[in-house]
Scaffold this active site. Structure first.
Site, PDB file in Angstrom:
ATOM      1  N   PRO A  81       0.810  -1.215   0.000  1.00  0.00           N
ATOM      2  CA  PRO A  81       0.000   0.000   0.000  1.00  0.00           C
ATOM      3  C   PRO A  81       0.839   1.258   0.000  1.00  0.00           C
ATOM      4  CG  PRO A  81      -0.008  -1.073   2.147  1.00  0.00           C
ATOM      5  CD  PRO A  81       1.110  -1.641   1.355  1.00  0.00           C
ATOM      6  N   GLU A  82       0.403   2.201  -0.770  1.00  0.00           N
ATOM      7  CA  GLU A  82       0.984   3.531  -0.733  1.00  0.00           C
ATOM      8  C   GLU A  82      -0.063   4.435  -0.088  1.00  0.00           C
ATOM      9  OE1 GLU A  82       2.846   4.534  -4.528  1.00  0.00           O
ATOM     10  OE2 GLU A  82       2.857   2.427  -5.068  1.00  0.00           O
ATOM     11  N   HIS A 119      -1.699 -16.417   8.013  1.00  0.00           N
ATOM     12  CA  HIS A 119      -0.918 -15.208   8.234  1.00  0.00           C
ATOM     13  C   HIS A 119      -1.685 -14.147   9.009  1.00  0.00           C
ATOM     14  CE1 HIS A 119       2.085 -17.023   5.720  1.00  0.00           C
ATOM     15  NE2 HIS A 119       1.224 -17.150   4.739  1.00  0.00           N
ATOM     16  N   ARG A 170       4.119 -11.625   4.078  1.00  0.00           N
ATOM     17  CA  ARG A 170       5.563 -11.380   4.035  1.00  0.00           C
ATOM     18  C   ARG A 170       6.104 -10.768   5.326  1.00  0.00           C
ATOM     19  NH1 ARG A 170       7.046  -8.793  -1.724  1.00  0.00           N
ATOM     20  NH2 ARG A 170       9.172  -9.166  -1.010  1.00  0.00           N
ATOM     21  N   LYS A 216      20.669  18.405  -6.519  1.00  0.00           N
ATOM     22  CA  LYS A 216      20.722  16.938  -6.509  1.00  0.00           C
ATOM     23  C   LYS A 216      20.903  16.379  -7.913  1.00  0.00           C
ATOM     24  CE  LYS A 216      17.785  16.175  -2.424  1.00  0.00           C
ATOM     25  NZ  LYS A 216      18.758  15.580  -1.493  1.00  0.00           N
TER      26      LYS A 216
END
Length: 295
Positions: free
Chosen positions: A2-3, A106, A125, A168
DNA sequence: ACATAGACCTGTTGGC
DNA sequence: TGCCAACAGGTCTATG
């Protein structure tokens, strides 16, 4: 997984089940996720009444009346599901990601709330994590101290981007993925925002704000970031791979991807080029070589 | 300061 | 069908 948009959608789904309710029981089915749970994690939460559920970057934060805060990060595969004690099988409209009810291998954390809701955290995970801290310590907390601005806040402006990028040589993509600059973007939305802004992922970030083209680029990028996140939120976030929805609404932004996962397919701008996939910083970057040729 | 590689984990997918 | 390599929405660390 998820973002920012997905985390925010999950937060909105969890809020009705958690806000105004206390933790009746907290069950840990293992001693760690990405990090070990701190000592007395479950005991400290038990009885705490959740005043509000907020989000900062990709963290969901449950703040109790006492000031005790629970931060939850979903990592790559973290999911919350909600079900009611009373009817058991019911998945409420609040739950976002849901796999097979039978797959509980899980389910690492279970919150039984005083309002009868049972909230399960499932994470194959185990890149996710949870930690406790006091509200007053949040600003200095290692997890939050260095975080950059919220992209949907007024703090994100073309000038901010140009100022932080100044000097940068780092690639634009790496710059946008850096949570210390902007908090909440991940691989998908960085790719999508760069496409919308028409900017090459490997161009030097420092070019933003330099000259006429750089100034225009910073403005487009700022608008693209906000736009793609807002569109994703309206679509209920993105659900890719095998993740499915509990209730059918939301989670359809993956159908609107312009570049992510579209390697070899035609550019949506009908420019005639095919979307290219290449590795950058060890992750997949998708872009249109024609529409994102230069700053 | 930056880039790169590897680490943490499990599951799915695609090629042979 | 079986096997194996590659890959996955994140981030932290070590190393150059």
């Amino acid at each position: 997984m998820p973002e920012l948009p997905e985390v925010e959608i999950v937060r909105r789904g969890l809020a009705p089940a958690m806000e105004g309710a206390a933790f009746s029981a907290v069950t840990l089915n293992r001693a760690d996720l990405r990090f070990p749970f701190e000592p007395r994690f479950a005991e400290r939460l038990r009885g705490q009444n959740v005043a509000r559920l907020t989000r900062r970057a990709k963290y969901i934060v449950a703040e109790a009346d006492s000031g005790l805060c629970l931060a939850m990060h979903l990592g790559m595969t973290g999911r919350f599901t909600i079900e009611r004690h009373s009817d058991g099988a019911g998945i409420t409209p609040g739950s976002f990601y849901y796999e097979h009810a039978a797959d509980t291998r899980h389910d690492h954390v279970v919150f039984a709330m005083s309002n009868g809701e049972v909230i399960r955290y499932n994470d194959p995970r185990r890149f996710g994590y949870m930690t406790l801290f006091d509200a007053g310590d949040m600003a200095e907390h290692a997890l939050f101290r260095g975080l950059g601005i919220e992209p949907l806040s007024d703090a994100l402006t073309p000038d901010y981007l140009a100022a932080r990028a100044a000097g940068k040589t780092q690639a634009l993509k790496a710059f946008l993925l850096d949570q210390r600059i902007i908090a909440g973007l991940g691989n998908i939305y960085v790719c999508e925002a760069l496409f919308r802004a028409g900017l090459p992922p490997d161009a030097a970030a420092g070019a933003l704000g330099i000259g006429k083209r750089g100034t225009a680029a910073a403005a487009r990028l700022c608008a693209a970031i906000k736009g793609v996140l807002e569109d994703a939120l309206l679509a209920g976030g993105s659900s890719i791979r095998d993740y499915r929805h509990a209730n059918g609404d939301g989670g359809h932004f993956q159908e609107k991807f312009d570049v992510y996962g579209r390697g070899g397919e035609p550019c949506h701008n009908d420019c005639g080029a095919l979307i290219v996939r290449k590795a950058q910083q060890g992750r997949s970057t998708f872009f249109c070589p024609r529409c994102q040729a230069r700053i």
